[in-house]
Write a protein that holds these residues in place. Structure first.
Motif, mmCIF file in Angstrom:
data_model
loop_
_atom_site.group_PDB
_atom_site.id
_atom_site.type_symbol
_atom_site.label_atom_id
_atom_site.label_comp_id
_atom_site.label_asym_id
_atom_site.label_seq_id
_atom_site.Cartn_x
_atom_site.Cartn_y
_atom_site.Cartn_z
ATOM 1 N N GLU A 72 13.045 5.256 -0.657
ATOM 2 C CA GLU A 72 13.659 4.245 -1.621
ATOM 3 C C GLU A 72 13.385 2.732 -1.327
ATOM 4 O O GLU A 72 13.779 1.988 -2.093
ATOM 5 C CB GLU A 72 15.524 4.587 -1.099
ATOM 6 N N ASP A 73 12.518 2.669 -0.291
ATOM 7 C CA ASP A 73 11.851 1.343 -0.473
ATOM 8 C C ASP A 73 10.638 1.095 -1.069
ATOM 9 O O ASP A 73 10.069 0.065 -1.214
ATOM 10 C CB ASP A 73 11.346 1.105 1.262
ATOM 11 N N THR A 74 10.255 2.009 -2.048
ATOM 12 C CA THR A 74 9.144 1.905 -2.930
ATOM 13 C C THR A 74 9.590 0.790 -3.862
ATOM 14 O O THR A 74 10.482 1.201 -4.684
ATOM 15 C CB THR A 74 9.162 3.244 -3.580
ATOM 16 N N ALA A 75 8.874 0.037 -4.257
ATOM 17 C CA ALA A 75 9.183 -1.194 -5.016
ATOM 18 C C ALA A 75 7.768 -2.010 -4.920
ATOM 19 O O ALA A 75 6.910 -2.048 -4.254
ATOM 20 C CB ALA A 75 10.243 -1.963 -4.611
ATOM 21 N N VAL A 76 8.039 -3.007 -6.036
ATOM 22 C CA VAL A 76 7.167 -4.220 -5.817
ATOM 23 C C VAL A 76 7.726 -5.311 -5.035
ATOM 24 O O VAL A 76 9.050 -5.472 -5.266
ATOM 25 C CB VAL A 76 6.762 -4.566 -7.242
ATOM 26 N N TYR A 77 7.066 -5.693 -4.236
ATOM 27 C CA TYR A 77 7.516 -6.858 -3.246
ATOM 28 C C TYR A 77 7.128 -8.332 -3.438
ATOM 29 O O TYR A 77 6.068 -8.610 -3.814
ATOM 30 C CB TYR A 77 7.233 -6.477 -1.856
ATOM 31 N N TYR A 78 7.814 -9.194 -3.594
ATOM 32 C CA TYR A 78 7.603 -10.568 -3.749
ATOM 33 C C TYR A 78 8.186 -11.641 -2.719
ATOM 34 O O TYR A 78 9.297 -10.965 -2.154
ATOM 35 C CB TYR A 78 8.358 -11.075 -5.189
ATOM 36 N N CYS A 79 7.609 -12.646 -2.790
ATOM 37 C CA CYS A 79 8.278 -13.869 -1.753
ATOM 38 C C CYS A 79 8.659 -14.924 -2.935
ATOM 39 O O CYS A 79 7.813 -15.069 -3.754
ATOM 40 C CB CYS A 79 7.505 -14.227 -0.971
ATOM 41 N N ASN A 80 9.474 -15.521 -2.430
ATOM 42 C CA ASN A 80 9.625 -16.878 -3.340
ATOM 43 C C ASN A 80 10.606 -17.921 -2.440
ATOM 44 O O ASN A 80 11.012 -17.581 -1.347
ATOM 45 C CB ASN A 80 10.473 -16.472 -4.702
ATOM 46 N N SER A 81 10.690 -18.958 -2.840
ATOM 47 C CA SER A 81 11.523 -20.175 -2.439
ATOM 48 C C SER A 81 12.102 -21.099 -3.517
ATOM 49 O O SER A 81 11.262 -21.290 -4.507
ATOM 50 C CB SER A 81 10.534 -20.969 -1.601
ATOM 51 N N GLY B 153 0.856 -1.093 -0.199
ATOM 52 C CA GLY B 153 0.003 0.127 -0.025
ATOM 53 C C GLY B 153 1.154 1.146 -0.156
ATOM 54 O O GLY B 153 2.095 1.194 -0.278
ATOM 55 N N TRP B 154 0.209 2.286 0.552
ATOM 56 C CA TRP B 154 0.854 3.599 0.334
ATOM 57 C C TRP B 154 1.201 3.841 1.953
ATOM 58 O O TRP B 154 0.235 3.804 2.398
ATOM 59 C CB TRP B 154 0.024 4.776 -0.332
ATOM 60 N N VAL B 155 2.273 4.417 1.972
ATOM 61 C CA VAL B 155 2.680 4.860 3.661
ATOM 62 C C VAL B 155 3.412 6.226 3.400
ATOM 63 O O VAL B 155 4.302 6.164 2.590
ATOM 64 C CB VAL B 155 3.233 3.951 4.263
ATOM 65 N N GLN B 156 3.405 6.880 4.402
ATOM 66 C CA GLN B 156 4.321 8.090 4.622
ATOM 67 C C GLN B 156 5.757 7.598 5.063
ATOM 68 O O GLN B 156 5.847 6.496 5.661
ATOM 69 C CB GLN B 156 3.842 9.098 5.281
ATOM 70 N N PRO B 157 6.835 8.359 4.435
ATOM 71 C CA PRO B 157 8.166 8.020 4.914
ATOM 72 C C PRO B 157 8.167 7.885 6.717
ATOM 73 O O PRO B 157 7.526 8.810 7.390
ATOM 74 C CB PRO B 157 8.940 9.235 4.714
ATOM 75 N N GLY B 158 8.845 7.019 7.514
ATOM 76 C CA GLY B 158 8.657 6.602 8.599
ATOM 77 C C GLY B 158 7.648 5.781 9.300
ATOM 78 O O GLY B 158 7.766 5.414 10.355
ATOM 79 N N THR C 134 3.527 -7.467 -4.545
ATOM 80 C CA THR C 134 2.515 -6.466 -3.920
ATOM 81 C C THR C 134 3.226 -4.947 -3.994
ATOM 82 O O THR C 134 4.316 -5.090 -3.712
ATOM 83 C CB THR C 134 1.968 -6.634 -2.577
ATOM 84 N N GLN C 135 2.690 -4.045 -4.166
ATOM 85 C CA GLN C 135 3.171 -2.791 -4.442
ATOM 86 C C GLN C 135 3.272 -1.840 -3.282
ATOM 87 O O GLN C 135 2.253 -1.988 -2.454
ATOM 88 C CB GLN C 135 2.439 -2.009 -5.505
ATOM 89 N N VAL C 136 4.419 -1.589 -2.775
ATOM 90 C CA VAL C 136 4.677 -0.576 -1.744
ATOM 91 C C VAL C 136 5.068 0.669 -2.071
ATOM 92 O O VAL C 136 6.151 0.796 -2.974
ATOM 93 C CB VAL C 136 5.806 -1.262 -0.792
ATOM 94 N N ARG D 152 12.458 -7.271 -3.655
ATOM 95 C CA ARG D 152 11.855 -6.345 -4.202
ATOM 96 C C ARG D 152 12.563 -5.828 -5.443
ATOM 97 O O ARG D 152 13.468 -6.026 -5.827
ATOM 98 C CB ARG D 152 11.720 -5.152 -3.058
ATOM 99 N N GLN D 153 11.598 -4.969 -6.224
ATOM 100 C CA GLN D 153 12.163 -4.500 -7.670
ATOM 101 C C GLN D 153 11.607 -3.270 -7.725
ATOM 102 O O GLN D 153 10.371 -2.846 -7.768
ATOM 103 C CB GLN D 153 11.708 -5.502 -8.705
ATOM 104 N N ALA D 154 12.532 -2.265 -7.660
ATOM 105 C CA ALA D 154 12.136 -0.817 -7.819
ATOM 106 C C ALA D 154 12.212 -0.396 -9.146
ATOM 107 O O ALA D 154 12.708 -1.161 -10.154
ATOM 108 C CB ALA D 154 13.015 0.129 -6.935
ATOM 109 N N PRO D 155 11.483 0.682 -9.663
ATOM 110 C CA PRO D 155 11.495 0.858 -10.868
ATOM 111 C C PRO D 155 12.859 1.234 -11.575
ATOM 112 O O PRO D 155 13.698 1.931 -10.907
ATOM 113 C CB PRO D 155 10.606 2.091 -11.064
ATOM 114 N N GLY D 156 13.096 0.539 -12.798
ATOM 115 C CA GLY D 156 14.545 0.786 -13.254
ATOM 116 C C GLY D 156 15.555 -0.086 -12.704
ATOM 117 O O GLY D 156 16.699 -0.049 -13.075
#
Length: 116
Positions: free
Chosen positions: A86-95, A8-13, A110-112, A36-40
């Motif tokens: 800078e934590d903004t990214a799509v987050y994934y889990c995997n095994s 979701g969306w969250v403010q810094p901190g 899931t987008q953060v 996680r994968q940030a744009p670019g």
């Protein structure tokens, strides 16, 4: 199959808690990693937990993020505190928690978004 949620969306901190739910017995997996994968940028492994519960963190999240597992709920969670833009990214889990380039099958993630 692993399914991510909780972004979701969250403010810094601020904080967010992500969940990774397995369709089967998560305790049978060698370990689970959060990526996680940030744009670019390339997808990176940021946290991992072994079957025995040993945890590992990338330098960028160490001290702010906590990975945990609840085998009874077939879930691995990622508690993210003191979030930064800078934590903004799509987050994934995997095994198993190997380098991202070595894994071929991924969920939707899931987008953060961290912004003011």
């Amino acid at each position: 199959q692993l399914v991510e949620s909780g972004g979701g969306w969250v403010q810094p901190g601020g904080s967010l808690r992500l969940s990774c739910v397995a369709s089967g017995d998560i305790a049978s997996l060698v370990g689970v990693g959060w990526y996680r994968q940030a744009p670019g940028k390339q997808r990176e492994l940021i946290a991992a937990i072994t079957r025995q519960g040993t945890t590992h963190y990338g330098e960028s999240v160490k001290g702010r993020f906590t990975i945990s597992r609840d085998d009874a709920k077939n879930t691995v969670s990622l508690q993210m505190n003191r979030l930064k833009p800078e934590d903004t990214a799509v987050y994934y889990c995997n095994s198993p928690p190997r380098p991202a380039s070595s894994l071929e099958v991924w969920g939707q993630g899931t987008q953060v978004t961290v912004s003011s």
